[in-house]
Design a protein around this motif. Structure first.
Motif, mmCIF file in Angstrom:
data_model
loop_
_atom_site.group_PDB
_atom_site.id
_atom_site.type_symbol
_atom_site.label_atom_id
_atom_site.label_comp_id
_atom_site.label_asym_id
_atom_site.label_seq_id
_atom_site.Cartn_x
_atom_site.Cartn_y
_atom_site.Cartn_z
ATOM 1 N N THR A 49 0.832 -1.205 0.000
ATOM 2 C CA THR A 49 0.000 0.000 0.000
ATOM 3 C C THR A 49 0.865 1.253 0.000
ATOM 4 O O THR A 49 0.570 2.221 -0.722
ATOM 5 C CB THR A 49 -0.928 0.010 1.223
ATOM 6 O OG1 THR A 49 -1.757 -1.158 1.194
ATOM 7 C CG2 THR A 49 -1.799 1.252 1.242
ATOM 8 N N TRP A 96 2.123 1.965 -3.416
ATOM 9 C CA TRP A 96 1.114 2.609 -4.247
ATOM 10 C C TRP A 96 1.043 4.100 -3.951
ATOM 11 O O TRP A 96 0.930 4.932 -4.854
ATOM 12 C CB TRP A 96 -0.234 1.943 -4.007
ATOM 13 C CG TRP A 96 -1.314 2.427 -4.930
ATOM 14 C CD1 TRP A 96 -1.590 1.971 -6.188
ATOM 15 C CD2 TRP A 96 -2.274 3.454 -4.661
ATOM 16 N NE1 TRP A 96 -2.651 2.657 -6.729
ATOM 17 C CE2 TRP A 96 -3.100 3.573 -5.810
ATOM 18 C CE3 TRP A 96 -2.517 4.292 -3.571
ATOM 19 C CZ2 TRP A 96 -4.141 4.490 -5.891
ATOM 20 C CZ3 TRP A 96 -3.568 5.210 -3.651
ATOM 21 C CH2 TRP A 96 -4.357 5.295 -4.795
ATOM 22 N N THR A 116 -5.274 0.266 -10.228
ATOM 23 C CA THR A 116 -5.149 -0.170 -8.834
ATOM 24 C C THR A 116 -6.102 0.563 -7.903
ATOM 25 O O THR A 116 -6.350 0.095 -6.789
ATOM 26 C CB THR A 116 -3.699 0.013 -8.352
ATOM 27 O OG1 THR A 116 -3.251 1.343 -8.658
ATOM 28 C CG2 THR A 116 -2.784 -0.988 -9.022
ATOM 29 N N ARG A 174 -8.825 -1.914 -8.503
ATOM 30 C CA ARG A 174 -8.418 -3.269 -8.103
ATOM 31 C C ARG A 174 -7.213 -3.177 -7.170
ATOM 32 O O ARG A 174 -6.074 -3.335 -7.611
ATOM 33 C CB ARG A 174 -8.066 -4.099 -9.332
ATOM 34 C CG ARG A 174 -9.260 -4.542 -10.170
ATOM 35 C CD ARG A 174 -8.807 -5.526 -11.234
ATOM 36 N NE ARG A 174 -9.901 -5.998 -12.052
ATOM 37 C CZ ARG A 174 -10.703 -7.014 -11.752
ATOM 38 N NH1 ARG A 174 -10.513 -7.665 -10.624
ATOM 39 N NH2 ARG A 174 -11.665 -7.373 -12.568
ATOM 40 N N PRO A 175 -7.434 -2.917 -5.888
ATOM 41 C CA PRO A 175 -6.301 -2.806 -4.953
ATOM 42 C C PRO A 175 -5.417 -4.044 -4.931
ATOM 43 O O PRO A 175 -4.227 -3.948 -4.608
ATOM 44 C CB PRO A 175 -6.996 -2.580 -3.601
ATOM 45 C CG PRO A 175 -8.312 -1.962 -3.951
ATOM 46 C CD PRO A 175 -8.716 -2.623 -5.240
ATOM 47 N N SER A 176 -5.967 -5.219 -5.281
ATOM 48 C CA SER A 176 -5.160 -6.440 -5.271
ATOM 49 C C SER A 176 -4.051 -6.399 -6.311
ATOM 50 O O SER A 176 -3.111 -7.195 -6.248
ATOM 51 C CB SER A 176 -6.047 -7.661 -5.513
ATOM 52 O OG SER A 176 -6.651 -7.600 -6.793
ATOM 53 N N MET A 177 -4.142 -5.467 -7.271
ATOM 54 C CA MET A 177 -3.129 -5.348 -8.328
ATOM 55 C C MET A 177 -1.978 -4.435 -7.929
ATOM 56 O O MET A 177 -1.051 -4.242 -8.712
ATOM 57 C CB MET A 177 -3.769 -4.802 -9.603
ATOM 58 C CG MET A 177 -4.754 -5.739 -10.254
ATOM 59 S SD MET A 177 -3.917 -7.020 -11.195
ATOM 60 C CE MET A 177 -5.313 -7.725 -12.070
ATOM 61 N N ARG A 178 -2.028 -3.853 -6.740
ATOM 62 C CA ARG A 178 -1.002 -2.878 -6.360
ATOM 63 C C ARG A 178 0.390 -3.478 -6.326
ATOM 64 O O ARG A 178 1.381 -2.778 -6.507
ATOM 65 C CB ARG A 178 -1.349 -2.253 -5.008
ATOM 66 C CG ARG A 178 -2.571 -1.350 -5.079
ATOM 67 C CD ARG A 178 -2.932 -0.731 -3.744
ATOM 68 N NE ARG A 178 -4.075 0.175 -3.882
ATOM 69 C CZ ARG A 178 -4.615 0.850 -2.874
ATOM 70 N NH1 ARG A 178 -4.135 0.705 -1.634
ATOM 71 N NH2 ARG A 178 -5.641 1.660 -3.092
ATOM 72 N N ILE A 234 2.683 -5.687 -15.124
ATOM 73 C CA ILE A 234 1.760 -6.568 -14.404
ATOM 74 C C ILE A 234 2.073 -8.026 -14.712
ATOM 75 O O ILE A 234 2.054 -8.890 -13.823
ATOM 76 C CB ILE A 234 0.306 -6.241 -14.797
ATOM 77 C CG1 ILE A 234 -0.077 -4.860 -14.267
ATOM 78 C CG2 ILE A 234 -0.658 -7.300 -14.259
ATOM 79 C CD1 ILE A 234 -1.417 -4.375 -14.757
#
Length: 267
Positions: free
Chosen positions: A35, A38, A86, A89-93, A149
């Motif tokens: 986090t 990001w 992101t 889609r926070p899981s892609m951070r 990614i």
């Protein structure tokens, strides 16, 4: 401009620290560090935006033309796309571990020649130039996100054997969407370049090295889209590797060709 130099290097440092933070967070499974990575990306992007605006004010034209401007703009578009992705889609951070090193290296490369702002020659003052150049840089920016990614997912898959946050179907669909956008932008880039070439030189196509390699890049990503639709079994690792490697050709076609060939496209 001193302010432009300061903001540029602040952004570069922020992207570098973002990469390292994301990498440590993924290695040690520390979600707070991912986090934080990001947040550093967002901070770097904000300052990077100031760099772009300062260059625009200095030169009086959209900063997508010179080598430094083109590379910086592609990185700016890449980070913009990554942050938008992101945010939803926070899981892609954790993808910052793949996107940020590419951005960091490219921006370092952009700073190696002189990056002072210069005015445009009369032959380059065309609306078609800015359409052509902006879609070229935006297209490569989309390809950078797709590659970053893919690299981050491949590394996590190799380490963990695949985890829920990095579901291959989700990754494949995300990479596909970015490549689709980049492919559309590249199509517009080629068409607008042909129209501008006809106005400037009286022909739509002349097989200049950069134009030729741009067409090869376009065909390479067209093949990716074809395989994605036609061969579902290739989705996942195979197409992730494809996306990760294809961006090298995209970068070469936009910035590397002039180091190898003589071309009418000059920075």
């Amino acid at each position: 401009m001193i302010a432009e130099t300061v903001t540029f290097w602040f952004a570069v440092i922020a992207y570098a620290v973002s990469f390292l933070t994301a990498l440590v967070g993924l290695v040690f499974r520390k979600e707070k560090l991912v986090t934080l990575s990001w947040q550093l990306s967002a901070a770097g992007f904000a300052v990077h935006t100031m760099t772009v605006m300062l260059r625009w004010l200095e030169t009086g034209y959209p900063p997508f033309v010179a080598f430094f401007e083109s590379v910086s703009a592609s990185c700016w578009f890449a980070i913009l796309g990554f942050l938008i992705l992101t945010a939803y889609r926070p899981s892609m951070r954790g993808g910052a571990a793949g996107v940020m090193p590419v951005v960091f290296l490219l921006m370092g490369w952009a700073s190696t020649p002189s990056y002072a702002g210069q005015g445009l020659s009369a032959s380059l003052k065309s609306t078609w130039l800015f359409i052509h150049a902006s879609f070229a840089t935006a297209g490569v920016g989309a390809f950078i996100v797709a590659a970053g990614i893919s690299v981050a997912w491949l590394w996590r898959k190799r380490r963990d054997g695949g985890i829920e946050a990095a579901d291959p179907l989700v990754i494949d669909e995300t990479v596909f969407r970015f490549i689709s956008v980049g492919f559309l932008f590249y199509t517009i880039m080629i068409i607008s370049g042909a129209i501008w070439a006809n106005q400037a030189w009286g022909r739509y196509w002349g097989w200049d090295p950069i134009a030729t390699w741009s067409l090869i890049t376009w065909l390479l990503y067209a093949l990716y889209l074809h395989m994605h639709f036609t061969y579902p079994r290739l989705r996942g690792s195979v197409l992730a590797w494809y996306a990760a490697l294809a961006v090298i050709l995209a970068a070469f076609s936009l910035w590397g060709v002039s180091y190898v060939y003589q071309t009418i496209h000059t920075y």
